[in-house]
Write an enzyme that holds these catalytic residues in place. Structure first.
Site, PDB file in Angstrom:
ATOM      1  CG  ASP A  47       6.375  14.856   4.461  1.00 14.75           C
ATOM      2  OD1 ASP A  47       5.761  13.780   4.351  1.00 14.75           O
ATOM      3  OD2 ASP A  47       7.592  14.972   4.226  1.00 14.75           O
TER       4      ASP A  47
ATOM      5  CG  ASP B  12      11.218  14.076   2.269  1.00 11.39           C
ATOM      6  OD1 ASP B  12      10.016  14.093   1.947  1.00 11.39           O
ATOM      7  OD2 ASP B  12      11.661  13.359   3.185  1.00 11.39           O
TER       8      ASP B  12
END
Length: 153
Positions: A131, A115
């Site tokens: 995402d 991330d």
């Protein structure tokens, strides 16, 4: 058949972009470091997410891999059945498939998802390109389904 090939190429390109951004982040930003990207809006960081959204259920990679495969296979099946439906339905499913596979690749190959995007103006989870695909895809799909329901299709 041509439409399916175009969707497949788009999915591959989206996955490629996701993996390219993740690779760049891993190579350029030390784990846990935060760098301003767009001041007061978005920072870049490198986080190894071993959980799901908001880092819940840490270290359950097998569970997430199985769930992801089920969702992606379901989305592919639904896309196959509804390929001739609205552009928005196809777009939403395409984004969901690409996002699911992008994070699946990380989970299987590394045991975590990379991330990197941190919104500076709100207390929100750090997220990645895949995402974003998933979030936008679900929103588009829900709107397309709601529109179909309203129109009686």
């Amino acid at each position: 058949m041509k439409k399916r090939a175009i969707v497949a190429v788009i999915v591959l390109l989206l996955i490629g972009l996701d993996q390219l951004v993740k690779s760049y982040i891993v190579q350029q930003i030390p784990l846990g470091e935060v760098r301003s990207w767009i001041p007061n809006f978005v920072s870049l960081t490198y986080l190894q997410n071993r959980g799901a959204a908001f880092s819940i259920l840490q270290d359950q990679q097998l569970l997430f891999a199985v769930i992801t495969l089920v969702v992606v296979i379901g989305a592919i099946w639904y896309l196959h059945k509804h390929m001739e439906d609205s552009f928005w339905m196809v777009l939403g499913l395409t984004l969901i498939i690409a996002g699911g596979l992008g994070n699946f690749i990380d989970r299987v190959s590394q045991g975590f998802v990379v991330d990197m995007f941190h919104l500076d103006f709100i207390n929100f989870a750090i997220f990645n390109v895949a995402d974003s695909y998933l979030t936008v895809g679900v929103i588009i799909l829900l709107i397309a389904m709601l529109k179909e329901e309203i129109n009686g299709n």
